[in-house]
Design a protein around this motif. Structure first.
Motif: not given
Length: 219
Positions: A42-54, A64-72
């Motif tokens: 649960i903590l990881a899920y909430e933290m994931s909202k504050r990471l950087t995405y591309q 083709i589907h465009t997804s926003k994925l974390p790049k940290n």
């Protein structure tokens, strides 16, 4: 330091926390470990909202589907031994993270109330310009968190720092605030009011390491 106290909102997290605290349920070591693991998720899920995405283009069987994925570039570091179930919960969600482990324990002096934090084993990749997640399930005095971070400095300077705990005490949080910058994030399940004379969280849940893995000989 930015504090994210998840207990401020009602969620299933409260069920897992209550079982960790319950003197009868916590006798089941397997369930105790699993509850810490679930809280880590649960903590990881909430933290994931504050990471950087591309944005990235993903090839599907039909297009083709465009997804926003974390790049940290994540490095997940847990304090042994109580941190193992929490580490697994975080790793279940951040499965691409590099991993680090560090041992830290209370070495008591002449009086039971007096101790120092001893750091011995440490295995860690480079932290330079990466996102460090430092996990310890019980944030009591805060000394373990600070001592381990000091030991990790030899491996480079992280770009971001996230601290993760299941239960913390207000005095411990006040202590780490003095040692971590204002841009550091603390993700925590809940916060208790105070510590007893031996530095344990009250009401807390007891010794997380012993409850998860069995009693140990005192150092």
């Amino acid at each position: 330091m930015k504090i994210h106290n998840l207990s401020k909102e009602n969620s299933v997290l409260n069920c897992f926390l209550s079982e960790l605290r319950h003197v009868d349920i916590q006798k089941d070591a397997m369930r105790f470990r699993r509850n810490i693991e679930r809280i880590g998720e649960i903590l990881a899920y909430e933290m994931s909202k504050r990471l950087t995405y591309q944005s990235e283009d993903i090839q599907t069987p039909l297009g083709i589907h465009t997804s926003k994925l974390p790049k940290n570039d994540l490095v997940l570091c847990s304090i042994l031994r109580a941190g193992i179930p929490l580490h697994q919960g975080l790793l279940n969600y951040f499965d691409q993270a590099e991993n680090a482990f560090i041992s830290a324990y209370r070495q008591h002096k002449e009086h039971p109330e007096s101790f120092e934090i001893v750091v011995e084993y440490l295995a860690c990749p480079s932290l330079e310009n990466k996102t460090l997640i430092l996990a310890d399930p019980m944030l009591a005095t805060g000394q373990s968190m600070v001592a381990t971070f000091e030991a990790l400095k030899a491996f480079g300077t992280p770009k971001e720092i996230h601290l993760v705990s299941v239960i913390g005490a207000k005095p411990g949080i006040a202590f780490i605030k003095k040692h971590f910058g204002k841009h550091v994030n603390l993700w925590i399940g809940t916060i208790d009011e105070h510590l007893n004379e031996k530095g344990y969280i009250v009401p807390g849940l007891g010794d997380a390491g012993d409850l998860a893995f069995g009693n140990k000989l005192q150092q």
